[in-house]
Structures are given as C-alpha cells and as structure tokens.
Design an enzyme around this catalytic site. Structure first.
Site, mmCIF file in Angstrom:
data_model
loop_
_atom_site.group_PDB
_atom_site.id
_atom_site.type_symbol
_atom_site.label_atom_id
_atom_site.label_comp_id
_atom_site.label_asym_id
_atom_site.label_seq_id
_atom_site.Cartn_x
_atom_site.Cartn_y
_atom_site.Cartn_z
ATOM 1 N N GLU A 29 0.841 -1.200 0.000
ATOM 2 C CA GLU A 29 0.000 0.000 0.000
ATOM 3 C C GLU A 29 0.880 1.255 0.000
ATOM 4 O OE1 GLU A 29 -2.128 -0.931 3.558
ATOM 5 O OE2 GLU A 29 -3.042 -2.694 2.651
ATOM 6 N N GLU A 60 -5.252 -5.992 2.843
ATOM 7 C CA GLU A 60 -4.156 -6.855 3.297
ATOM 8 C C GLU A 60 -4.425 -8.327 3.012
ATOM 9 O OE1 GLU A 60 -5.412 -4.400 5.167
ATOM 10 O OE2 GLU A 60 -3.719 -3.026 5.399
ATOM 11 N N GLN A 82 2.374 -2.131 5.803
ATOM 12 C CA GLN A 82 2.782 -0.827 6.332
ATOM 13 C C GLN A 82 3.190 -0.859 7.800
ATOM 14 O OE1 GLN A 82 0.012 2.325 5.554
ATOM 15 N NE2 GLN A 82 0.754 2.535 3.452
ATOM 16 N N PHE A 83 2.434 -1.604 8.584
ATOM 17 C CA PHE A 83 2.748 -1.780 10.003
ATOM 18 C C PHE A 83 2.507 -3.249 10.327
ATOM 19 C CE2 PHE A 83 1.955 2.708 9.641
ATOM 20 C CZ PHE A 83 2.897 3.290 10.494
ATOM 21 N N ASP A 85 1.355 -4.672 12.728
ATOM 22 C CA ASP A 85 0.078 -4.948 13.397
ATOM 23 C C ASP A 85 -1.002 -5.349 12.380
ATOM 24 O OD1 ASP A 85 0.655 -3.111 16.175
ATOM 25 O OD2 ASP A 85 1.658 -2.514 14.333
ATOM 26 N N PHE A 86 -0.850 -4.876 11.142
ATOM 27 C CA PHE A 86 -1.874 -5.155 10.116
ATOM 28 C C PHE A 86 -1.860 -6.616 9.669
ATOM 29 C CE2 PHE A 86 -1.394 -0.479 8.458
ATOM 30 C CZ PHE A 86 -1.760 -0.015 9.712
ATOM 31 N N ILE A 87 -0.867 -7.339 10.152
ATOM 32 C CA ILE A 87 -0.771 -8.750 9.798
ATOM 33 C C ILE A 87 -1.990 -9.512 10.306
ATOM 34 C CG2 ILE A 87 0.356 -9.961 11.720
ATOM 35 C CD1 ILE A 87 2.630 -10.445 9.511
ATOM 36 N N HIS A 129 -0.244 0.203 16.277
ATOM 37 C CA HIS A 129 0.832 0.384 15.294
ATOM 38 C C HIS A 129 2.210 0.186 15.923
ATOM 39 C CE1 HIS A 129 -2.451 2.359 13.133
ATOM 40 N NE2 HIS A 129 -1.705 2.420 12.052
#
Lengths: 329, 327
Positions: A29, A60, A82-83, A85-87, A129
């Site tokens: 992204e 994602e 991007q971070f 945490d978005f996993i 994040h």
C-alpha cells in the site's frame, strides 16, 4: 566502508534483487510515488515501473493471498505491510495458506514470499501500530522469521529471504530505520539460521533481538566501565534458530539474560530460555536465566508510559548487576 | 444461444465424455459416502452430488495449462480437471499413493501437474490465491486463465470482496464461479444475503456478473467459455453465479434440520443435472437409454477399481511426518 541507514539497506537489497531477477516484485500500500509511510520504497517505482512495484488497494487479505497465488506459480513476491500490526488482517493467508501449502500438497509447490513489515514501539503510534508479534509466526511450521538489528544484517538477510523458497516474515524495526552502519555496495547474502555475536565478553551472555540488540550493546558499554564483560548474541533469525551459538556463549559465561521487546509472556525469549535450560549449557549456569520483555499491556501513547512498557538500556544494566549478585560460588 | 447449443451438442463423443465425467463424480461421491460410513475414510467429507454440471461444464472449456482452485467441496472439480480417481481415493484413505501422500486429505487435495491449485479448508481463501495465480499469468505472459470455484457462503467473506476488487483493477485473467448451492453449512442464502442474486455483486467491482442455471451443463459451458475468452483477451475477470443444489448435508454430522425433505425431493426430481443432460441428449437423438445404462455400468467399474487401488496402497511411512514442511 560506506555507511548507509537500515532503511536504505533494506531498499538496496530489494533493488539489487529486482535488477537481477524478473520474478521478484514488490506489492504493498502506498509504495509507489508516495514511497511508503517511511519513505522506504522511494524511487523504486521510477526504476521498475508500476508492474513490478505494485501499489495495491488497502486490502491486506488480497495482498497477501495473491502473493501466495503468484508465488505458487513461480513469482517471488515481496509484500510490504505498512505496520506489522496489520498482519492480523492477513493472518489466514500467511498461517493457513502460505505456511501449509507445501506440506498439505504432499511436498509439491513452493511459496517463496517475503512479508516485510516494520514492528515495535518507540515512536508514539500507540496500541495498534507498535506491537511485536513475531513470536506468533515462529509457532507456525512452514514459516521463517527474520529480525535484523543492523543495516549490514538487514541487507544480507533480506537477500537471503528473497532467495529462500519458503514464506519468510521479515521484521524491520521503526526505530532502527534511521540507524547508520557500514554496508558493502555489492550484493551479499547472510544465511538464515546463523546467529551473530555482536560483542564478545566473558561474564554475562545477553541474547537480544531486533532493537534490543542495540540497547544491549549500549548497556554492555556502561557495564564495561563497571568492570563487567558482556557478550551480546543476536540470533538474527528466530526460525531457523542458531541454537549452537547461543548455547556455546552461555557455556562460556555461565549467566544469561534474554532481552526482547515483545510482551514477555509467551514471547520468543521464552523459547530461547527454554532451549538453554534443556541444553548442555544448563550445567554451566551460575544463576537463574533472566528474561526481560515487554509489560503485558497494549503499547500506550504517552511517551513516558511507552518507554516503561518495553525494556530500556537501564533495565538491561540493572538485570546484569542483579544476575551477578546471584553468584553462588 | 440455440445455435451454439446445437453445435456443441452435435459431437456425440464429446457429449458422452461430459456425461461420463458427471457420472464419475456422482459415483465417486456415493462411494466416498459408503466408505466413510464403513469407517474406511476418516475425518469428514463434503459431497458435491447434485452439482456435477458446474464442475464438468466449467472445466470442459479450459485448456490443460489453465488453472483451477476449489473448495472443501472439491472432488467434482478435481475429477473434471483431470485428476485420477484412484489417486484421489487413495488420498481420502490417507495412503502414500494419494495426491498428497496422505497428508492433505479431501480438503487439501491438489495436483499442480494438471493445473489444480488446491482445495481449501478455509471458506473464501481460494479467491485471493486465484487472483495471485492470475497475476503471475499476466506478469510472466503465460497465457493461462484461472477459474476459482467457491460457494454462496464465501461471498460473505471479506476475501471475496478484496479479491474481486483487486482482480478487477488489474484486469486479471480469472473467472470467479460461485456455485450457489443454497446453503453455507446450515445458513440458507435467503437468510444470509439480503439481495436476490449474488451475481449482482459484480457491479460493485465493475465486472460482468452472470446468473445461470448451474445444473444445465450447456449453459455452464457457454457462459464459462465466454468469461474465459474475455479473461484470455486481457479484459479482466467475470463473476458467474451458477444456481445449483447440494443434495447431501454439509458434511458427515449434518441432520439437515434447516430444510425440508420436500425441497430436497424437488431438486432431485426436477433439477438433477445428470438426468437433465441425459434426457436432452436422448431427445436430440445423440444417445440412447442403452448407451447411458452402459455408461453407468462402466463408471461403476472405474470407481470400484479406484477403491481397490486405494485399499491396496501402502500407508505413508511414519518417517515422513516431518518431510516437506519447508522447501
């Protein structure tokens, strides 16, 4: 030697691999003209074009899932999340798909994906994040997990990750992006599963990961002034894990502190402490193993609280003093 | 359309082959059910009896290089894409000779050699993977199209939305086939989706959405053919909703309390995809009842042979437990 930042080292590894292998491409992204949230991919779309530096919707799941499909068909995608945490919104594709396909298919097919993602606290991004969730993935057979702590390691490990035929989680650290260090201009690879002794010492072994390697090195300098000799071992990759280097260091020093940023409870440091306890190094221990990890809280926004939530240099120094006081001989 | 149907119908050999494949799927599934009840097949099973036309119709218009991705209910698609029923049965019996050496089972069966990129135990998970496989086709100019099968339930997953959007903006060569068999486990589409037709969801992504009778194999063939050609021309994905019916329950434990026996009987009696196609071929004078009876007998033998092959195959070696976790 030339010095560049950790962030530049990551970019250089990608660029050099993309120049020599057309199957390698980047998806993520805002990685195009924007250059990514940290500017890491700056200039890449200009060199490789939008086909190979694929700016994606904020999806994602589709991003990681399509990387699985593309990899299964012969591509070598690098996914930038991007971070880290978005996993959590990409979890199925990594855990249930990428990690298991080869085994489920009876040894057919491979899924060479690198998921690159910045983790960790320290920049005021608060609870969603700033996490360090790498231990989750070490628990999933089929995945590899990498955590570089220096610019040199970041470049060499990323090349190895891209060349690896398995899905690799590549955990960068936001606070390390600006760290400068000596990095050769030419391409090179650091094998996954090879720990690095970042500093030699004789009194205490500190096994540290990611940003904690830098904090352990700072602590070691302070402790040296107090006459305490610290050895800092950086596993660099959590799986595959170089158990031998860790065990040998502990056998040499007889005292070990494991330092990691993730929540202490259930973090990867528990695995490292266990492997030491189960190994021949156990007989060499002169004091109980100490683990320093993050507090069991979501990362808070306020700077003072945020710092208190994860181990700092001072905490490492105190732990070192304490482990020496427990000497029984 | 009539003209196309006629021209397709005119080739007796081809028609018999389609009918043959549908009958293989049905007989295979019936056999799986028996073996399961007898305790020879473990775990669970998801049978596609009643849905044979969409699998065979869709795969019949594909080239060997084209890929498919299927679901937990994927035996039919696997057979239609050219997998060997002996090795499939061996996989279901957990044998070394199975496609996944007994490690995948029904829900993870795959055969990359015939372009089968896997069944999947996670509802909706195949859509992003299909999208990525289509991306590889486009980036490497490989010319293959990916057909992704999924059920009505999967269209309520976020992965459905993300994948269709991504495939659309990148014009990827993928055909999304939703087999609307009316139920996601026990949840009926009427209860779980507040629009009449899933195909209309295509408008959200700016791609064609086609609603077809999934039990009419000729309609399936024509629609999928058109979507595949569009994909191959680089014009992007299509969403096809093939209306059908799952004759059996969701899996082994299903007492089917959420639907009536009358409803089931209606579909079996009036919308049996094999009977519909067979009758059409008889009316058109392409085959006779005797031809079909002969075919049924032949298929039973083939399936019996598959079972024998599976039963006589060795179990995987205990030592293989940790093999193939990593490449």
């Amino acid at each position: 030697m030339r010095e560049i930042t950790y962030l530049e080292a990551v970019r250089e590894a990608m660029v050099q691999e993309m120049r020599v292998n057309n199957d390698v491409f980047l998806m993520g992204e805002d990685i195009g003209i924007y250059g990514g949230p940290f500017g890491l991919t700056k200039g890449m779309i200009e060199e490789f074009g939008p086909e190979r530096v694929r700016n994606t919707p904020i999806s994602e799941s589709a991003l990681t899932g399509s990387a699985v499909g593309a990899a299964l068909m012969g591509m070598r995608p690098i996914v930038e999340l991007q971070f880290s945490d978005f996993i959590t919104v990409a979890m199925d594709n990594i855990v249930n798909q990428a990690a298991k396909i080869r085994y489920m298919f009876g040894g057919k097919g491979k899924v060479p994906i690198v998921v690159r993602t910045p983790s960790g606290s320290g920049v005021g991004f608060a609870a969603q994040h700033s996490q360090s969730l790498e231990a989750w993935f070490t628990h999933v057979p089929g995945l590899k997990v990498v955590q570089p702590s220096t610019p040199y390691d970041a470049k060499g490990l990323l090349r190895a990750a891209i060349e690896d035929d398995n899905p690799v989680l590549f955990y960068e650290h936001k606070l390390l992006y600006g760290l400068k260090g000596e990095v050769p201009e030419e391409s090179y690879s650091i094998p996954l599963g090879k720990a690095d002794v970042k500093r030699e010492g004789s009194d205490i072994t500190i096994v540290a990961t990611s940003i904690m390697v830098q904090r352990a090195l700072e602590a070691a300098k302070l402790l040296e002034a107090q006459g305490i000799s610290v050895e800092v071992v950086d596993p660099r990759t959590l799986f595959p894990l170089d158990e031998e280097t860790i065990v040998n260091s502990v056998k040499k020093t007889g005292r070990v502190i494991v330092v990691y940023e993730a929540v202490k409870r259930g973090g990867f440091g528990a695995e490292i402490a266990s492997l030491i306890a189960e190994s021949e190094a156990f007989d060499y221990l002169d004091a109980p193993i100490i683990r320093l990890g993050g507090a069991a809280v979501p990362i808070p926004y306020n700077t003072i609280l945020e710092q208190k939530a994860v181990p700092q240099i001072d905490d490492i120094v105190k732990a070192a003093q304490s482990i020496l006081n427990k000497v029984t001989v | 359309m009539e003209k196309t149907v006629k021209s397709t119908l005119s080739n007796k050999e081809e028609m018999l082959e389609l009918l043959h494949q549908m009958q293989v799927i049905r007989t295979f599934e019936e056999q799986v059910e028996k073996l399961f009840q007898a305790g020879e097949i473990g775990g669970t099973m998801h049978l596609c009896i009643g849905q044979e036309a969409s699998a065979v119709g869709a795969c019949s218009v594909l080239e060997r290089k084209d890929k498919i991705i299927t679901t937990h209910r994927g035996h039919g698609h696997s057979i239609a894409k050219g997998m060997d029923i002996g090795r499939m049965m061996a996989e279901l019996l957990g044998r070394e000779t199975g496609y996944c050496h007994g490690k995948g089972g029904s829900m993870h069966i795959a055969d990359l050699d015939v372009g089968h990129l896997g069944a999947n135990g996670i509802v909706g998970a195949g859509l992003p993977i299909a999208t990525g496989a289509a991306l590889a086709s486009k980036m490497k100019d490989l010319g293959y199209v990916v057909v992704c099968f999924f059920g009505d339930g999967a269209t309520n997953e976020g992965a459905f939305h993300e994948a269709l959007n991504l495939a659309s903006i990148w014009d990827l060569p993928v055909v999304f086939i939703c087999e609307n068999n009316q139920y996601g486990m026990s949840g009926s589409v009427k209860e779980m989706i507040n629009i009449e037709h899933i195909a209309t969801r295509a408008t959200s992504y700016g791609i064609p959405g086609k609603l077809i009778d999934g039990n009419d194999i000729i309609q399936v063939m024509e629609t999928v053919q058109e979507a595949v050609e569009r994909a191959r021309r680089g014009e992007g994905p299509t969403l096809i909703e093939a209306e059908t019916y799952r004759w059996r329950g969701h899996s082994r434990s299903d007492a089917r309390k959420y639907r009536t026996r009358e409803e089931e009987a209606f579909w079996r009696k009036n919308r049996d995809p094999i009977a519909l196609f067979k009758n059409k071929l008889i009316v058109e004078g392409i085959i006779t009842e005797e031809d079909f009876a002969h075919l049924v007998e032949q298929v039973q033998k083939e399936v019996n042979d598959a079972v024998e092959f599976a039963r006589n195959s060795p179990m995987p070696s205990i030592d293989s437990l940790e093999n193939d976790v990593y490449a």
